[in-house]
Design an enzyme around this catalytic site. Structure first.
Site, PDB file in Angstrom:
ATOM      1  N   GLU A  38       0.884  -1.165   0.000  1.00  0.00           N
ATOM      2  CA  GLU A  38       0.000   0.000   0.000  1.00  0.00           C
ATOM      3  C   GLU A  38       0.926   1.219   0.000  1.00  0.00           C
ATOM      4  O   GLU A  38       1.800   1.323   0.855  1.00  0.00           O
ATOM      5  CB  GLU A  38      -0.879  -0.009   1.254  1.00  0.00           C
ATOM      6  CG  GLU A  38      -1.906   1.079   1.205  1.00  0.00           C
ATOM      7  CD  GLU A  38      -2.864   1.073   2.383  1.00  0.00           C
ATOM      8  OE1 GLU A  38      -2.827   0.127   3.193  1.00  0.00           O
ATOM      9  OE2 GLU A  38      -3.618   2.047   2.498  1.00  0.00           O
ATOM     10  N   ARG A 262       5.050 -13.105   9.492  1.00  0.00           N
ATOM     11  CA  ARG A 262       5.707 -11.844   9.205  1.00  0.00           C
ATOM     12  C   ARG A 262       7.019 -11.777   9.965  1.00  0.00           C
ATOM     13  O   ARG A 262       7.218 -12.472  10.957  1.00  0.00           O
ATOM     14  CB  ARG A 262       4.822 -10.653   9.524  1.00  0.00           C
ATOM     15  CG  ARG A 262       4.504 -10.456  10.994  1.00  0.00           C
ATOM     16  CD  ARG A 262       3.433  -9.412  11.216  1.00  0.00           C
ATOM     17  NE  ARG A 262       3.756  -8.111  10.695  1.00  0.00           N
ATOM     18  CZ  ARG A 262       3.041  -7.475   9.759  1.00  0.00           C
ATOM     19  NH1 ARG A 262       1.959  -8.016   9.261  1.00  0.00           N
ATOM     20  NH2 ARG A 262       3.381  -6.293   9.337  1.00  0.00           N
ATOM     21  N   LYS A 272       4.075   0.702  10.436  1.00  0.00           N
ATOM     22  CA  LYS A 272       4.206   1.892   9.596  1.00  0.00           C
ATOM     23  C   LYS A 272       3.652   3.132  10.294  1.00  0.00           C
ATOM     24  O   LYS A 272       4.196   4.217  10.177  1.00  0.00           O
ATOM     25  CB  LYS A 272       3.429   1.700   8.292  1.00  0.00           C
ATOM     26  CG  LYS A 272       4.246   1.090   7.173  1.00  0.00           C
ATOM     27  CD  LYS A 272       3.539   1.314   5.841  1.00  0.00           C
ATOM     28  CE  LYS A 272       3.166   0.007   5.203  1.00  0.00           C
ATOM     29  NZ  LYS A 272       2.393   0.143   3.973  1.00  0.00           N
TER      30      LYS A 272
END
Ligand code: ATP
Ligand code: MG
Length: 558
Positions: A38, A262, A272
């Site tokens: 994204e 992850r 983020k």
């Protein structure tokens, strides 16, 4: 050495490779992956792992990997991020087959939504966000159906069309899939497919004021690109049934989703949102501050693409969440730089040495080897003169046994140059050592000595009049806790910031260090790996410490 047999090779396949090889065995040889960031922030080391997996699998199996920007939220996204993401992937050494955007598919996604409405599988809901949330129920309590759930297809088509035309304000309506308000998987309780956002999109401008949600956009985008293996992180496993549901309801190309764990790293923040906060509040110098876990920060800090790829390979692909020791990342860059980085001399904590029997004004040059691991790196000339600097730590007035460096009356070799003997220690009023007065053995240049005596210690040095002054930035982990989110009561993750994450000192460099390009790491012999920072200017060189020579942090903190 272990001999690799077919058996061991098979065992070393990670679970994604196993899945692919099983697919290939069944005759489904095509491998098409995608990396779907994204564009709402800079890529970090976790993304690097995802990139290495997606592009790596495509490479290994003769397939292709697309870069797809998951740009469905115009409010948070920006071209600045698109550009940085492309730069970072290329820097890592990968090239995508096609550059795509979820926004490329807005027309198709809209048509498919209309199709679902026609099939009675989607409806326009007028409830507020709050009402929708409440109506969803909990894991133990079934949800409540919306009063708008049983609108006719005609009415839904009309309302959805008007949503698209911009007749309603943000939040007035949403389009929901009509599935099952009592479903044990909460995501199936009529998930939202579209919401109204009157905002300019960085690619589609003002064409749209309704935007698809992740769950509706992602699988359909995969399907359009005929992605065979849609690889994502573990937290999406609950989304997989919904991913499959939309694909089946639309009867389109059946992409499949696979989840891996992850990457989490000790002393490293990977969110983020929190990284953005550090940037916005000026806690760090920017997204590429060398203390950040971003790819651009690693690059600025002197990491090589090969070292990041090696790290991704080393940590492997797991199915369970785990936390990797930050030391492993540092190990990988240290290994790579040990092979590839040129050696130079620099003194970071200087002590002046005057060589009393060396003529004043005399200057000579010694030949220094650039990289003992790589003959092709050649040699350079290092200037030598009467006054030099050595590292303060390389002298001890009262040395313990086995201290092979310089001590009163003792002898040491200056790397590439002469043997010197310490004759006198000069101190200031407080008793601090300010200077050493030494003599040199004129016969001892370049490794020999006048009588064949052996001297164990070799230390680095720089010629005082030739030394280049530089700011040297020593970096330590940005957080004091292995888990940065582990805050005591009443405190937050921000209280775990390490006040000593960056220490600036002045160093004295051998003159050839002026020529090193920004970002290229070299080894300051016996000290560590360093590279010129983007802040560096000819007047004021600035060097970043890429990594220490040895793993000192782990030792201190265990
Ligand atoms: P956001 O909270 O903004 O969604 P994100 O970290 O998930 O953040 P994306 O841009 O959506 O960012 O991620 C792109 C891809 O990178 C996704 O496939 C995601 O699963 C993967 N990814 C993100 N973080 C990690 C991580 N720590 N380890 C491995 N892969 C990751
Ligand atoms: Mg995400």
């Amino acid at each position: 050495m272990a001999i690799e047999t077919n058996e061991t090779r098979e065992k070393s396949l990670n679970f994604l490779e196993e899945i692919i090889e099983t697919d290939i065995a069944k005759g489904n040889a095509r491998v098409q992956t995608r990396f779907p960031p994204e564009p709402n922030g800079y890529l970090h080391i976790g993304h690097a792992k995802s990139i290495c997996i997606n592009f790596g699998l495509a490479q290994k199996y003769g397939g292709k990997c697309n870069l797809r920007f998951d740009d469905t939220n115009p409010v948070k996204e920006d071209v600045e991020y698109v550009d940085s993401i492309k730069r970072d992937i290329r820097w890592l050494g990968f090239e995508w087959a096609q550059e795509r955007y979820a926004s490329d598919y807005f027309d198709q996604l809209y048509e498919w939504a209309v199709e679902l409405i026609r099939k009675g599988l989607a409806y326009v809901d007028d409830q507020t966000q709050e009402q929708i949330r409440e109506g969803r129920g909990t894991v133990s309590v079934p949800g409540r159906e919306s009063p708008w759930r049983n609108r006719t297809a005609e009415e839904n088509l009309d309302l959805f069309e008007r949503m698209r035309r911009g007749e309603f304000p943000d939040g007035a309506k949403v389009l929901r899939a009509k599935i099952d308000m009592a479903h044990p998987n909460m995501l199936f309780r009529d998930p939202i497919m579209y919401r109204i956002i009157h905002a300019e999109h960085h690619r589609t401008g003002n064409k749209w004021c309704i935007y698809p949600m992740y769950d509706y956009a992602h699988g359909q985008s995969d399907s359009i690109e005929q992605i065979t293996h849609s690889i994502c992180t573990l937290e999406f496993d609950v989304h997989r049934p919904l991913y499959d549901w939309f694909i089946q309801a639309l009867d389109i190309f059946p992409s499949h989703q696979y989840e891996f764990a992850r990457l989490n790293l000790t002393y490293t923040m990977m969110s983020k949102r929190k990284l953005l906060k550090l940037v916005q509040e000026g806690v760090v110098m920017g997204w590429d501050d060398p203390r950040m876990p971003t790819i651009c920060a690693l690059r600025r800090k002197g990491y090589t693409p090969a070292s990041v790829r090696a790290f991704a390979e080393m940590v492997g692909v797991a199915k369970r969440d785990n936390v990797i020791d930050l030391g492993k990342l540092e190990y990988c860059v240290r290994e790579d730089l040990n092979r590839t980085a040129e050696r130079r001399m620099a003194v970071l904590n200087p002590l002046k040495v005057v060589i009393t029997n060396y003529e004043e004004g005399r200057k000579e040059f010694f030949t220094a080897v650039n990289n003992p691991e790589d003959e092709a790196a050649g040699t350079r000339q290092v200037p030598f003169s009467r006054e030099i600097y050595i590292e303060r730590d390389d002298f001890m007035e009262e040395p313990p046994k086995k201290f092979f460096r310089l001590a009163p009356g003792g002898e040491v070799r200056l790397r590439y140059a002469y043997l010197i003997r310490c004759e006198e220690v000069v101190k200031d009023a407080e008793g601090n050592v300010t200077e050493l007065r030494c003599t040199y053995d004129p016969q001892s240049g370049g490794g020999s000595s006048s009588d064949g005596r052996r001297v164990k210690g070799v230390i680095h040095w720089v010629s005082a009049e030739d030394a280049v002054k530089a700011e040297v930035r020593l970096f330590n982990p940005l957080f004091t806790k292995a888990d940065p989110d582990d805050a005591e009561e009443g405190r937050t993750w921000e209280d775990n910031l390490n006040p000593e994450s960056m220490v600036r000192i002045e160093g004295l460099l051998e003159p050839s260090l002026r020529e090193v390009p920004v970002g290229r790491a070299v080894q300051f012999e016996r000290v560590g790996y360093f590279c010129p920072d983007t802040d560096s200017t000819p007047e004021r060189p600035v060097f970043n410490r890429t990594v220490t020579l040895k793993d000192s942090w782990a030792k201190i903190n265990k």
